[in-house]
Every structure is written in structure tokens, then in C-alpha cells.
Motif scaffolding. Structure first.
Motif, PDB file in Angstrom:
ATOM      1  N   SER A   1      -7.994   5.196   3.796  1.00  0.00           N
ATOM      2  CA  SER A   1      -7.128   4.500   4.766  1.00  0.00           C
ATOM      3  C   SER A   1      -7.318   2.986   4.672  1.00  0.00           C
ATOM      4  O   SER A   1      -6.459   2.221   5.107  1.00  0.00           O
ATOM      5  CB  SER A   1      -7.437   4.979   6.190  1.00  0.00           C
ATOM      6  OG  SER A   1      -8.665   4.428   6.660  1.00  0.00           O
ATOM      7  N   ARG A   2      -8.454   2.534   4.132  1.00  0.00           N
ATOM      8  CA  ARG A   2      -8.734   1.101   3.981  1.00  0.00           C
ATOM      9  C   ARG A   2      -8.533   0.632   2.544  1.00  0.00           C
ATOM     10  O   ARG A   2      -8.059  -0.475   2.303  1.00  0.00           O
ATOM     11  CB  ARG A   2     -10.169   0.778   4.427  1.00  0.00           C
ATOM     12  CG  ARG A   2     -10.453   1.115   5.902  1.00  0.00           C
ATOM     13  CD  ARG A   2      -9.368   0.593   6.823  1.00  0.00           C
ATOM     14  NE  ARG A   2      -9.739   0.552   8.227  1.00  0.00           N
ATOM     15  CZ  ARG A   2      -9.354   1.455   9.142  1.00  0.00           C
ATOM     16  NH1 ARG A   2      -8.608   2.501   8.801  1.00  0.00           N
ATOM     17  NH2 ARG A   2      -9.686   1.296  10.417  1.00  0.00           N
TER      18      ARG A   2
ATOM     19  N   ASP B   1      -9.759   5.438  12.217  1.00  0.00           N
ATOM     20  CA  ASP B   1     -10.247   4.187  12.813  1.00  0.00           C
ATOM     21  C   ASP B   1     -11.618   4.407  13.456  1.00  0.00           C
ATOM     22  O   ASP B   1     -12.499   3.543  13.366  1.00  0.00           O
ATOM     23  CB  ASP B   1      -9.264   3.680  13.878  1.00  0.00           C
ATOM     24  CG  ASP B   1      -8.000   3.073  13.259  1.00  0.00           C
ATOM     25  OD1 ASP B   1      -7.951   2.923  12.021  1.00  0.00           O
ATOM     26  OD2 ASP B   1      -7.061   2.766  14.022  1.00  0.00           O
TER      27      ASP B   1
ATOM     28  N   SER C   1       0.852  -1.178   0.000  1.00  0.00           N
ATOM     29  CA  SER C   1       0.000   0.000   0.000  1.00  0.00           C
ATOM     30  C   SER C   1       0.891   1.231   0.000  1.00  0.00           C
ATOM     31  O   SER C   1       1.905   1.278   0.682  1.00  0.00           O
ATOM     32  CB  SER C   1      -0.872   0.021   1.253  1.00  0.00           C
ATOM     33  OG  SER C   1      -1.783  -1.050   1.203  1.00  0.00           O
TER      34      SER C   1
ATOM     35  N   ALA D   1      -9.280  -6.351   1.648  1.00  0.00           N
ATOM     36  CA  ALA D   1      -9.625  -5.086   2.306  1.00  0.00           C
ATOM     37  C   ALA D   1     -11.151  -4.904   2.387  1.00  0.00           C
ATOM     38  O   ALA D   1     -11.680  -4.451   3.404  1.00  0.00           O
ATOM     39  CB  ALA D   1      -8.988  -3.913   1.564  1.00  0.00           C
ATOM     40  N   TYR D   2     -11.859  -5.278   1.317  1.00  0.00           N
ATOM     41  CA  TYR D   2     -13.320  -5.124   1.329  1.00  0.00           C
ATOM     42  C   TYR D   2     -13.962  -5.984   2.403  1.00  0.00           C
ATOM     43  O   TYR D   2     -15.016  -5.645   2.930  1.00  0.00           O
ATOM     44  CB  TYR D   2     -13.929  -5.521  -0.024  1.00  0.00           C
ATOM     45  CG  TYR D   2     -13.603  -4.597  -1.168  1.00  0.00           C
ATOM     46  CD1 TYR D   2     -13.500  -3.224  -0.984  1.00  0.00           C
ATOM     47  CD2 TYR D   2     -13.405  -5.091  -2.462  1.00  0.00           C
ATOM     48  CE1 TYR D   2     -13.211  -2.379  -2.043  1.00  0.00           C
ATOM     49  CE2 TYR D   2     -13.121  -4.252  -3.526  1.00  0.00           C
ATOM     50  CZ  TYR D   2     -13.015  -2.899  -3.313  1.00  0.00           C
ATOM     51  OH  TYR D   2     -12.727  -2.074  -4.363  1.00  0.00           O
TER      52      TYR D   2
ATOM     53  N   VAL E   1     -16.173  -1.969   6.024  1.00  0.00           N
ATOM     54  CA  VAL E   1     -15.721  -1.387   4.751  1.00  0.00           C
ATOM     55  C   VAL E   1     -16.861  -1.368   3.724  1.00  0.00           C
ATOM     56  O   VAL E   1     -16.988  -0.410   2.958  1.00  0.00           O
ATOM     57  CB  VAL E   1     -14.470  -2.127   4.216  1.00  0.00           C
ATOM     58  CG1 VAL E   1     -14.110  -1.670   2.814  1.00  0.00           C
ATOM     59  CG2 VAL E   1     -13.288  -1.891   5.159  1.00  0.00           C
TER      60      VAL E   1
ATOM     61  N   ARG F   1     -12.996  -6.598   5.355  1.00  0.00           N
ATOM     62  CA  ARG F   1     -12.825  -6.168   6.751  1.00  0.00           C
ATOM     63  C   ARG F   1     -14.104  -5.489   7.253  1.00  0.00           C
ATOM     64  O   ARG F   1     -14.826  -4.880   6.468  1.00  0.00           O
ATOM     65  CB  ARG F   1     -11.623  -5.225   6.861  1.00  0.00           C
ATOM     66  CG  ARG F   1     -10.329  -5.985   6.557  1.00  0.00           C
ATOM     67  CD  ARG F   1      -9.075  -5.303   7.080  1.00  0.00           C
ATOM     68  NE  ARG F   1      -7.937  -6.126   6.654  1.00  0.00           N
ATOM     69  CZ  ARG F   1      -7.054  -5.779   5.708  1.00  0.00           C
ATOM     70  NH1 ARG F   1      -7.109  -4.590   5.114  1.00  0.00           N
ATOM     71  NH2 ARG F   1      -6.082  -6.597   5.359  1.00  0.00           N
TER      72      ARG F   1
ATOM     73  N   VAL G   1     -14.345   4.381  10.789  1.00  0.00           N
ATOM     74  CA  VAL G   1     -14.658   3.036  10.283  1.00  0.00           C
ATOM     75  C   VAL G   1     -15.417   2.226  11.347  1.00  0.00           C
ATOM     76  O   VAL G   1     -16.411   1.558  11.036  1.00  0.00           O
ATOM     77  CB  VAL G   1     -13.381   2.302   9.827  1.00  0.00           C
ATOM     78  CG1 VAL G   1     -13.714   0.883   9.363  1.00  0.00           C
ATOM     79  CG2 VAL G   1     -12.690   3.083   8.709  1.00  0.00           C
TER      80      VAL G   1
END
Lengths: 200, 200
Positions: free
Chosen positions: B74-75, B27, B8, B101-102, B107, B104, B30
Motif C-alpha cells: 500500500s506504500r 494504515d 501508482s 514513499a520511503y 516505511v 514517509r 503502518v
């Protein structure tokens, strides 16, 4: 072209007055979203704009979530494409019809708003999932018809290919914030056509 | 696999305290969206959850729209995939990293909410468009590297192919309301790989 070839699925006949009310309410939703966005859309504002009583609205759509999905479906609904003997031609007909519908005023905001509100809808998420499945059904049917006809390879992942087709124009509009056009339609027809073509 | 291969893009070094504040705030966004959705996300709630003052937040993100785009980035941010000598392998690395990532928590709701709120943001829509362009940049780069290497056909429409790649997993998640998985990644690699392959 696509308008001649592609027929939107119609609702059952119903009573003419019922249909007029339904149409007035769904038009009011799309107009209000085009003008002011989803944020200011209320059942009161829709009833006032449509000239319909709130009880008459609630009889048809018990929640705002149901109402905006019905409004989306009135603009982007199921399609029927006749057998043209060629998968690419049929795919072009679907995508052209969708592209023309997406370009109408307010449809971009409405679809983005439906996506946003579906994520918030908790147990009502099933209604949006079912709507998406209805919209994607014709592409699945075209792929399966192509396999039977022989111009789509038999080992194609119909699920994933239908996702690519449905996703492309919607993402161009609500993700990239660019209006889908004929150039994108032609490129997607070419890309997906190659992706699913039977070996020649 | 993808985690080893895909890096990333990182923000500049900055001061450690600045970074701690930034991370705590993003954070908190999210977590709050995962728990209660976008509808109840306020600058006050974020500040309280992150243990940060509102002025400190507003110095970094002047609007809620900026803040949720920063949280999404950030994600789901820019990626770098090294040259693997094979377009399909590189595409698999991008899509696997995105898929992970999706999946998590929060998200899916966050990305759907960003799409919904971008449509409402009026003159701020440019911020979301720019974010999408950053996220799609690596796929464009992979396509161009493939053309230069010779395993992607030189007449490919990079714009449309990048849209297909970016669209597929996002639409599966926010449109079909199904979580993207390894099976979808493999099918998209196969479909897009065929769509853009140089003639052999």
C-alpha cells in the motif's frame, strides 16, 4: 580464485581459549538460525548449543543484537583486496568473495534477520550501521584507488557507487529471494565497471 | 515532479465499504509499526487500532505475513511511468517516487520488518518474492522500452540492472540506516544511466 586473492581481515590474536569460545558461540548462532530462523534464537539456546556458560557469553556480547551482528560479521566481514592494477578485477574479487559467503547455509536468513532486528533496535541501531560501514569500506577504498590509478573517473560519487555494489547481492538474496551466483557477479562487475569508468 | 508523472497502480474498484476497511487496516499496520516496531505487531492490535473485527481481517489476510506484505504494497506498490522519450528521465521518475514513499513515517521499519519476517516465513516466502517482482516490474519495462527506443544498449542484463535499481535506495535505508534523498537519486540515475547507455 577469490579465495586466493582476497583476505578476510582477522581479529587480533587474543588467547586461544578466548578464540575457541568466540568461534563456538558465533557458529552456534549461524547453525541455529539456519535450522530454525531468528524467531527462535535465544541466548539460552546459543549457550546450550555452544557449550558455553551464559555469563561467558554476556561478557562478550551484552545484547542479542550485538551477538547477531558479531555472527554476521564472522561470515560477512571486512575484506582486503590487493592492488591488481584494474578496478574491474578488484571489484570482481570483492563480489565473488561475498557471493561465496552468502551462499553458505544460514547466511541468507541471518542477514535478513539482522536487517529486521536492526530496525527494531532503537538506540542500538548504531551498531548495525557501523557494521555495514566496515563491510563497505573495501569497496570505497577500491574506488578511491581506481581514481588515483586513473581507471575510475575522478568525479564518481564514491558513496553512491559503494551503495550500489553492497546493495546488489544483498537485495538479490533478501529482497528477490534468489541466491546470488557468478552470473550476477559478472553482470554487476560489467554494470558498475561502466558506471564508474574513466573516459578512455 | 514525480507525483505528477508517476501513477501508482490502483486496485480494482471494489465496494466502497470494502475499500474503507482495507485502508483502515493497512494504515493501522503502518502506524503501529512506526510507533512500536514489528515486534509488537499483532492481529489483535491491528484490529483494535483499525476498529475492524478480527474475522473481517482474516477474511482478507489469512496470516500476519500476508498482512504486512499488503501494508508494504500500500506504500511501495507497482508504478506506471509514461514514455518520456528518455530512459534517464523515466528512471529518475521511478526513483523519486520511491524515495518520497520511503521517507514517509514507518516505511523504513516496515520494509526492514518485511525482509526479516520473509526469511522466517518458510513456505510463505513466495508471497514476498512475488511482491518484490511486482515492485520491480516497471524498471524492467523501462529498460526494455529503452532498448526498443535505442537509448539503452541491447545487450544489457535487464535482470541485473533492475536489481541494481531496486536495491540501491532500499539498501541505503535498511542496510546503511540512512534516509535516501534527492542526491542519492541523482547519483543512481547517473550511475545506472552510464551502466546501461547505448553506445553514442
Amino acid at each position: 580464485m577469490a579465495e586466493q586473492q582476497v583476505e578476510s581481515a582477522r581479529r587480533g590474536p587474543g588467547r586461544p581459549r578466548e578464540e575457541r569460545v568466540t568461534r563456538a558461540v558465533l557458529d552456534a548462532v549461524v547453525d541455529l538460525v539456519a535450522e530454525s530462523g531468528m524467531g527462535s534464537l535465544t541466548m539460552d539456546a546459543v549457550a546450550a548449543r555452544a557449550g558455553v556458560s551464559k555469563p561467558a557469553m554476556y561478557r562478550r556480547w551484552s545484547t542479542k543484537q550485538d551477538l547477531i551482528i558479531a555472527a554476521a560479521e564472522s561470515r560477512i566481514g571486512p575484506l582486503t583486496v590487493p592492488d591488481m592494477g584494474d578496478f574491474r578485477a578488484e571489484l570482481r574479487a570483492v563480489l565473488t568473495a561475498r557471493m561465496e559467503a552468502y551462499r553458505r547455509p544460514g547466511v541468507d536468513r541471518l542477514l535478513a534477520g539482522v536487517i529486521g532486528s536492526a530496525a527494531e533496535a532503537g538506540s542500538e541501531r548504531g551498531a548495525y550501521r557501523a557494521y555495514t560501514a566496515r563491510v563497505m569500506a573495501e569497496t570505497r577504498h577500491l574506488l578511491e584507488r581506481g581514481v588515483a590509478r586513473g581507471d575510475v573517473r575522478p568525479d564518481v560519487d564514491v558513496d553512491a557507487a559503494a551503495t550500489l555494489v553492497a546493495a546488489s547481492l544483498v537485495f538479490r538474496m533478501v529482497g528477490e529471494q534468489r541466491m546470488p551466483d557468478e552470473g550476477l557477479v559478472e553482470s554487476v562487475v560489467d554494470l558498475v565497471g561502466r558506471a564508474v569508468a574513466a573516459p578512455s
